[in-house]
Scaffold this motif. Structure first.
Motif, mmCIF file in Angstrom:
data_model
loop_
_atom_site.group_PDB
_atom_site.id
_atom_site.type_symbol
_atom_site.label_atom_id
_atom_site.label_comp_id
_atom_site.label_asym_id
_atom_site.label_seq_id
_atom_site.Cartn_x
_atom_site.Cartn_y
_atom_site.Cartn_z
ATOM 1 N N TYR A 121 0.832 -1.204 0.000
ATOM 2 C CA TYR A 121 0.000 0.000 0.000
ATOM 3 C C TYR A 121 0.868 1.256 0.000
ATOM 4 O O TYR A 121 0.648 2.190 -0.787
ATOM 5 C CB TYR A 121 -0.923 -0.014 1.218
ATOM 6 N N ILE A 124 2.863 1.700 -3.415
ATOM 7 C CA ILE A 124 2.080 2.054 -4.602
ATOM 8 C C ILE A 124 1.307 3.362 -4.415
ATOM 9 O O ILE A 124 1.256 4.199 -5.322
ATOM 10 C CB ILE A 124 1.115 0.907 -4.969
ATOM 11 N N CYS A 125 0.730 3.552 -3.239
ATOM 12 C CA CYS A 125 -0.109 4.740 -3.009
ATOM 13 C C CYS A 125 0.694 5.951 -2.538
ATOM 14 O O CYS A 125 0.268 7.086 -2.743
ATOM 15 C CB CYS A 125 -1.200 4.418 -1.996
ATOM 16 N N HIS A 126 1.821 5.736 -1.880
ATOM 17 C CA HIS A 126 2.650 6.848 -1.386
ATOM 18 C C HIS A 126 4.123 6.589 -1.712
ATOM 19 O O HIS A 126 4.960 6.477 -0.802
ATOM 20 C CB HIS A 126 2.467 7.019 0.130
ATOM 21 N N SER A 215 -6.101 -1.920 2.468
ATOM 22 C CA SER A 215 -4.880 -1.645 1.702
ATOM 23 C C SER A 215 -5.100 -1.899 0.212
ATOM 24 O O SER A 215 -4.754 -1.064 -0.639
ATOM 25 C CB SER A 215 -3.721 -2.524 2.204
ATOM 26 N N TYR A 216 -5.712 -3.031 -0.120
ATOM 27 C CA TYR A 216 -5.887 -3.368 -1.528
ATOM 28 C C TYR A 216 -7.012 -2.579 -2.187
ATOM 29 O O TYR A 216 -6.998 -2.379 -3.402
ATOM 30 C CB TYR A 216 -6.088 -4.871 -1.688
ATOM 31 N N SER A 218 -7.420 0.619 -1.555
ATOM 32 C CA SER A 218 -6.690 1.846 -1.910
ATOM 33 C C SER A 218 -5.740 1.604 -3.082
ATOM 34 O O SER A 218 -5.593 2.455 -3.970
ATOM 35 C CB SER A 218 -5.899 2.347 -0.696
ATOM 36 N N ILE A 219 -5.113 0.439 -3.103
ATOM 37 C CA ILE A 219 -4.194 0.110 -4.193
ATOM 38 C C ILE A 219 -4.930 0.045 -5.525
ATOM 39 O O ILE A 219 -4.469 0.586 -6.543
ATOM 40 C CB ILE A 219 -3.476 -1.228 -3.904
ATOM 41 N N THR A 222 -5.762 3.500 -6.728
ATOM 42 C CA THR A 222 -4.556 4.191 -7.201
ATOM 43 C C THR A 222 -4.108 3.655 -8.551
ATOM 44 O O THR A 222 -3.758 4.416 -9.458
ATOM 45 C CB THR A 222 -3.421 4.030 -6.166
ATOM 46 N N ARG A 225 -6.110 4.898 -11.492
ATOM 47 C CA ARG A 225 -5.846 6.283 -11.906
ATOM 48 C C ARG A 225 -4.515 6.427 -12.637
ATOM 49 O O ARG A 225 -4.224 7.499 -13.165
ATOM 50 C CB ARG A 225 -5.832 7.196 -10.676
ATOM 51 N N ARG A 232 0.847 0.025 -14.344
ATOM 52 C CA ARG A 232 -0.339 -0.676 -13.821
ATOM 53 C C ARG A 232 -0.106 -2.185 -13.836
ATOM 54 O O ARG A 232 -0.465 -2.884 -12.890
ATOM 55 C CB ARG A 232 -1.572 -0.336 -14.667
#
Length: 314
Positions: A121, A124-126, A215-216, A218-219, A222, A225, A232
């Motif tokens: 998480y 990939i997200c931060h 977590s997934y 949010s992943i 992300t 997008r 990806r």
């Protein structure tokens, strides 16, 4: 209570008693054991020998391999030796030790999979904050917490289970000393303990599953997008490997510890236990190596295999 014997040995009925071709089944399990052991040892060796793999994600994978390696060594060698020697006895202290190690490793792996999802998480997200949010101190803290919670689970369940009075049959309808299988042999009322064990397992599964789900979620948002199809693809490939392991492990755990007794039979319990005791440690190295380019490159480097284009240039 007249038949109560506190120090009597237990008898493991075993998995092979359910099969007509027990010798062939034992050979298959022995081969699976060797492959699982070799695969996990190799994965740990690759991760610690190649500097490109010295990242939190791969160190988590090495810890998973270590747990799987210990996991399979706790149960399978005893099962195979019983089949080879024809003796299915296990002493009370040995049964308690096997139960403690098994519960500890299962609990630690349960929380380790959640820590691995948090790592993905953050990565990939931060990505810009990853060196800060997942630095060495945080990584070591997460690993310590996973092992501590596993030991706590073992210390809570094992002493209580092994101090119940056992009378009548001492035959454990399993191939190792699993908590529910041993509890069934008690001649005392274990309903309160079974409720406590159920609540304990719900918490141990609910907390990691909640973390993994959030977590997934949010992943996936992300990744959706992202503009680059290649980025990806890499993100989904990394996460799909972890999700495959999560489904295998938690699916078996939910069946064993959370479904009502009406869903269980000794035969079904042993089949499910074989699945997550033997097959999961066998599949984990394959899932994380065959689907991971960095691991396969590290393996080629270890074996001295050079890419074809370099040979052409020379």
């Amino acid at each position: 209570m007249s038949n109560y014997t506190g120090q009597s040995d237990f008898t493991l009925v075993g998995f092979f008693s359910q099969s007509e071709n027990s010798a062939l089944l034992a050979l298959v399990i022995f081969v699976d054991f060797l492959v699982a052991l070799s695969g996990n040892v190799l994965l740990i060796l690759l991760i610690h020998s190649d500097t490109r793999l010295h990242t939190p994600m791969y160190f988590f994978i090495s810890q998973l391999s270590l747990m799987d390696m210990m996991y399979i060594c706790v149960t399978v060698p005893k099962m195979l030796m019983d089949q080879l020697l024809g003796s299915h006895k296990i002493s009370t202290p040995a049964c308690g030790m096997q139960m403690f190690l098994y519960v500890t490793l299962a609990g630690s792996e349960c929380f380790l999979l959640a820590a691995m999802s948090y790592d993905r998480y953050v990565a990939i997200c931060h990505p810009l904050h990853y060196p800060v949010l997942m630095n060495r101190r945080v990584f070591l803290l997460l690993m310590s917490v996973c092992w501590f919670l596993g030991f706590l689970d073992g210390f809570m369940l094992t002493p209580v289970t092994m101090t119940f009075p056992f009378c009548g049959s001492h035959e454990i309808h399993h191939f190792f000393c699993e908590v529910p299988a041993v509890t069934k042999l008690s001649c005392s009322d274990t309903s309160l303990y079974e409720t406590f064990m159920y609540l304990c397992c719900v918490l141990m599964l609910l907390i990691p599953v909640t973390d993994i789900s959030s977590s997934y979620s949010s992943i996936l948002l992300t990744v959706h997008r992202m503009n680059s199809a290649e980025v990806r693809r890499k993100a989904l490939a990394t996460c799909s490997s972890h999700m495959a392991v999560v489904i295998l492990f938690y699916g078996a755990a939910v069946y064993t510890y959370m479904l009502p007794a009406s869903f269980h039979t000794p035969e079904k319990d042993m089949v499910v236990s074989v699945f997550y005791t033997i097959l999961t440690p066998l599949l984990n190295p394959l899932i994380y190596s065959l689907r991971n380019k960095n691991v396969t490159e590290a393996l080629k480097k270890l074996l001295g295999v050079k890419p074809l284009f370099q040979e052409t240039i020379k």
